[in-house]
Design a protein around this motif. Structure first.
Motif, PDB file in Angstrom:
ATOM      1  N   PRO A  75      42.348  44.871  42.832  1.00 28.54           N
ATOM      2  CA  PRO A  75      41.126  45.182  42.087  1.00 28.54           C
ATOM      3  C   PRO A  75      40.055  44.111  42.271  1.00 28.54           C
ATOM      4  O   PRO A  75      40.340  42.916  42.282  1.00 28.54           O
ATOM      5  CB  PRO A  75      41.609  45.227  40.630  1.00 28.54           C
ATOM      6  CG  PRO A  75      42.822  44.379  40.601  1.00 28.54           C
ATOM      7  CD  PRO A  75      43.455  44.477  41.952  1.00 28.54           C
ATOM      8  N   LEU A  76      38.824  44.559  42.425  1.00 23.45           N
ATOM      9  CA  LEU A  76      37.665  43.684  42.534  1.00 23.45           C
ATOM     10  C   LEU A  76      36.722  44.011  41.393  1.00 23.45           C
ATOM     11  O   LEU A  76      36.492  45.170  41.078  1.00 23.45           O
ATOM     12  CB  LEU A  76      36.947  43.884  43.873  1.00 23.45           C
ATOM     13  CG  LEU A  76      37.773  43.662  45.129  1.00 23.45           C
ATOM     14  CD1 LEU A  76      36.974  44.098  46.351  1.00 23.45           C
ATOM     15  CD2 LEU A  76      38.184  42.216  45.250  1.00 23.45           C
ATOM     16  N   ARG A  77      36.137  42.983  40.770  1.00 26.31           N
ATOM     17  CA  ARG A  77      35.224  43.169  39.643  1.00 26.31           C
ATOM     18  C   ARG A  77      33.831  42.695  40.038  1.00 26.31           C
ATOM     19  O   ARG A  77      33.665  41.653  40.647  1.00 26.31           O
ATOM     20  CB  ARG A  77      35.715  42.372  38.442  1.00 26.31           C
ATOM     21  CG  ARG A  77      34.861  42.540  37.207  1.00 26.31           C
ATOM     22  CD  ARG A  77      35.430  41.781  36.041  1.00 26.31           C
ATOM     23  NE  ARG A  77      36.801  42.159  35.755  1.00 26.31           N
ATOM     24  CZ  ARG A  77      37.162  43.218  35.017  1.00 26.31           C
ATOM     25  NH1 ARG A  77      36.237  43.996  34.504  1.00 26.31           N
ATOM     26  NH2 ARG A  77      38.421  43.479  34.805  1.00 26.31           N
ATOM     27  N   LEU A  78      32.813  43.466  39.661  1.00 29.93           N
ATOM     28  CA  LEU A  78      31.425  43.083  39.913  1.00 29.93           C
ATOM     29  C   LEU A  78      31.016  42.052  38.872  1.00 29.93           C
ATOM     30  O   LEU A  78      31.128  42.285  37.667  1.00 29.93           O
ATOM     31  CB  LEU A  78      30.514  44.297  39.834  1.00 29.93           C
ATOM     32  CG  LEU A  78      29.047  44.054  40.133  1.00 29.93           C
ATOM     33  CD1 LEU A  78      28.856  43.537  41.557  1.00 29.93           C
ATOM     34  CD2 LEU A  78      28.241  45.312  39.923  1.00 29.93           C
ATOM     35  N   VAL A  79      30.571  40.872  39.340  1.00 33.04           N
ATOM     36  CA  VAL A  79      30.149  39.796  38.437  1.00 33.04           C
ATOM     37  C   VAL A  79      28.779  39.282  38.854  1.00 33.04           C
ATOM     38  O   VAL A  79      28.362  39.461  39.997  1.00 33.04           O
ATOM     39  CB  VAL A  79      31.160  38.619  38.419  1.00 33.04           C
ATOM     40  CG1 VAL A  79      32.507  39.079  37.928  1.00 33.04           C
ATOM     41  CG2 VAL A  79      31.286  37.984  39.777  1.00 33.04           C
ATOM     42  N   ILE A  80      28.080  38.643  37.924  1.00 32.94           N
ATOM     43  CA  ILE A  80      26.807  37.984  38.212  1.00 32.94           C
ATOM     44  C   ILE A  80      27.045  36.486  38.105  1.00 32.94           C
ATOM     45  O   ILE A  80      27.580  36.007  37.106  1.00 32.94           O
ATOM     46  CB  ILE A  80      25.707  38.431  37.237  1.00 32.94           C
ATOM     47  CG1 ILE A  80      25.487  39.935  37.357  1.00 32.94           C
ATOM     48  CG2 ILE A  80      24.410  37.673  37.523  1.00 32.94           C
ATOM     49  CD1 ILE A  80      24.500  40.495  36.358  1.00 32.94           C
ATOM     50  N   MET A  81      26.652  35.765  39.144  1.00 31.98           N
ATOM     51  CA  MET A  81      26.872  34.327  39.203  1.00 31.98           C
ATOM     52  C   MET A  81      25.693  33.589  38.569  1.00 31.98           C
ATOM     53  O   MET A  81      24.634  34.158  38.311  1.00 31.98           O
ATOM     54  CB  MET A  81      27.050  33.886  40.660  1.00 31.98           C
ATOM     55  CG  MET A  81      28.154  34.623  41.393  1.00 31.98           C
ATOM     56  SD  MET A  81      29.752  34.444  40.632  1.00 31.98           S
ATOM     57  CE  MET A  81      30.160  32.798  41.104  1.00 31.98           C
ATOM     58  N   SER A  82      25.857  32.289  38.351  1.00 29.38           N
ATOM     59  CA  SER A  82      24.824  31.475  37.704  1.00 29.38           C
ATOM     60  C   SER A  82      23.548  31.380  38.536  1.00 29.38           C
ATOM     61  O   SER A  82      22.482  31.111  37.998  1.00 29.38           O
ATOM     62  CB  SER A  82      25.360  30.074  37.412  1.00 29.38           C
ATOM     63  OG  SER A  82      25.821  29.464  38.598  1.00 29.38           O
ATOM     64  N   ASP A  83      23.644  31.625  39.850  1.00 32.83           N
ATOM     65  CA  ASP A  83      22.439  31.606  40.684  1.00 32.83           C
ATOM     66  C   ASP A  83      21.769  32.972  40.779  1.00 32.83           C
ATOM     67  O   ASP A  83      20.800  33.151  41.499  1.00 32.83           O
ATOM     68  CB  ASP A  83      22.756  31.060  42.078  1.00 32.83           C
ATOM     69  CG  ASP A  83      23.773  31.895  42.831  1.00 32.83           C
ATOM     70  OD1 ASP A  83      24.267  32.902  42.278  1.00 32.83           O
ATOM     71  OD2 ASP A  83      24.093  31.535  43.972  1.00 32.83           O
ATOM     72  N   GLY A  84      22.301  33.972  40.057  1.00 39.10           N
ATOM     73  CA  GLY A  84      21.693  35.299  40.015  1.00 39.10           C
ATOM     74  C   GLY A  84      22.267  36.290  40.999  1.00 39.10           C
ATOM     75  O   GLY A  84      21.939  37.475  40.936  1.00 39.10           O
ATOM     76  N   ASN A  85      23.120  35.860  41.908  1.00 41.10           N
ATOM     77  CA  ASN A  85      23.710  36.774  42.888  1.00 41.10           C
ATOM     78  C   ASN A  85      24.799  37.622  42.253  1.00 41.10           C
ATOM     79  O   ASN A  85      25.527  37.172  41.377  1.00 41.10           O
ATOM     80  CB  ASN A  85      24.310  35.998  44.068  1.00 41.10           C
ATOM     81  CG  ASN A  85      23.247  35.389  44.936  1.00 41.10           C
ATOM     82  OD1 ASN A  85      22.136  35.883  45.018  1.00 41.10           O
ATOM     83  ND2 ASN A  85      23.583  34.298  45.591  1.00 41.10           N
TER      84      ASN A  85
ATOM     85  N   LEU B 188      34.509  39.962  42.939  1.00 43.85           N
ATOM     86  CA  LEU B 188      35.555  38.946  42.930  1.00 43.85           C
ATOM     87  C   LEU B 188      36.897  39.578  42.595  1.00 43.85           C
ATOM     88  O   LEU B 188      36.970  40.571  41.860  1.00 43.85           O
ATOM     89  CB  LEU B 188      35.258  37.867  41.881  1.00 43.85           C
ATOM     90  CG  LEU B 188      34.055  36.963  42.134  1.00 43.85           C
ATOM     91  CD1 LEU B 188      33.934  35.964  40.991  1.00 43.85           C
ATOM     92  CD2 LEU B 188      34.188  36.229  43.447  1.00 43.85           C
ATOM     93  N   ASP B 189      37.985  38.973  43.132  1.00 44.54           N
ATOM     94  CA  ASP B 189      39.329  39.400  42.755  1.00 44.54           C
ATOM     95  C   ASP B 189      39.480  39.275  41.252  1.00 44.54           C
ATOM     96  O   ASP B 189      39.018  38.314  40.651  1.00 44.54           O
ATOM     97  CB  ASP B 189      40.381  38.546  43.445  1.00 44.54           C
ATOM     98  CG  ASP B 189      40.441  38.798  44.944  1.00 44.54           C
ATOM     99  OD1 ASP B 189      40.007  39.876  45.382  1.00 44.54           O
ATOM    100  OD2 ASP B 189      40.932  37.924  45.661  1.00 44.54           O
ATOM    101  N   SER B 190      40.133  40.250  40.660  1.00 44.77           N
ATOM    102  CA  SER B 190      40.233  40.261  39.210  1.00 44.77           C
ATOM    103  C   SER B 190      41.511  40.963  38.784  1.00 44.77           C
ATOM    104  O   SER B 190      42.291  41.421  39.607  1.00 44.77           O
ATOM    105  CB  SER B 190      39.019  40.982  38.625  1.00 44.77           C
ATOM    106  OG  SER B 190      39.083  40.987  37.229  1.00 44.77           O
ATOM    107  N   TYR B 191      41.690  41.045  37.489  1.00 49.77           N
ATOM    108  CA  TYR B 191      42.775  41.803  36.895  1.00 49.77           C
ATOM    109  C   TYR B 191      42.189  43.000  36.183  1.00 49.77           C
ATOM    110  O   TYR B 191      41.045  42.983  35.761  1.00 49.77           O
ATOM    111  CB  TYR B 191      43.542  40.945  35.884  1.00 49.77           C
ATOM    112  CG  TYR B 191      44.225  39.767  36.509  1.00 49.77           C
ATOM    113  CD1 TYR B 191      45.430  39.931  37.167  1.00 49.77           C
ATOM    114  CD2 TYR B 191      43.668  38.502  36.441  1.00 49.77           C
ATOM    115  CE1 TYR B 191      46.059  38.849  37.760  1.00 49.77           C
ATOM    116  CE2 TYR B 191      44.285  37.414  37.018  1.00 49.77           C
ATOM    117  CZ  TYR B 191      45.494  37.595  37.672  1.00 49.77           C
ATOM    118  OH  TYR B 191      46.108  36.529  38.258  1.00 49.77           O
TER     119      TYR B 191
END
Length: 64
Positions: free
Chosen positions: A29-39, A43-46
């Motif tokens: 599973p991959l999860r959509l995340v927002i990073m501190s730089d805005g991108n 990422l691999d996730s549970y």
């Protein structure tokens, strides 16, 4: 004498994560995340309760 300047790079961190999961070719599973730089990155996730599985559908050709 320094030939290369050393810069302190800011460490990127996850600031927001979504409830959207998609699976890669190997089934992880991959999860959509927002990073501190805005991108936005996947990422691999549970899996968590309440996650929505993202499903891609191919668009049929439009005949005109």
């Amino acid at each position: 004498m320094r030939f290369f300047k050393t810069r302190k790079k800011r460490v990127r961190q996850v600031t927001h994560y979504s409830n959207v999961i998609q699976y890669d070719e190997m089934g992880y599973p991959l999860r959509l995340v927002i990073m501190s730089d805005g991108n936005q990155v996947w990422l691999d996730s549970y899996e968590r309760t309440g996650d929505v599985v993202l499903k891609w559908e191919r668009v049929e050709e439009i005949k005109s």
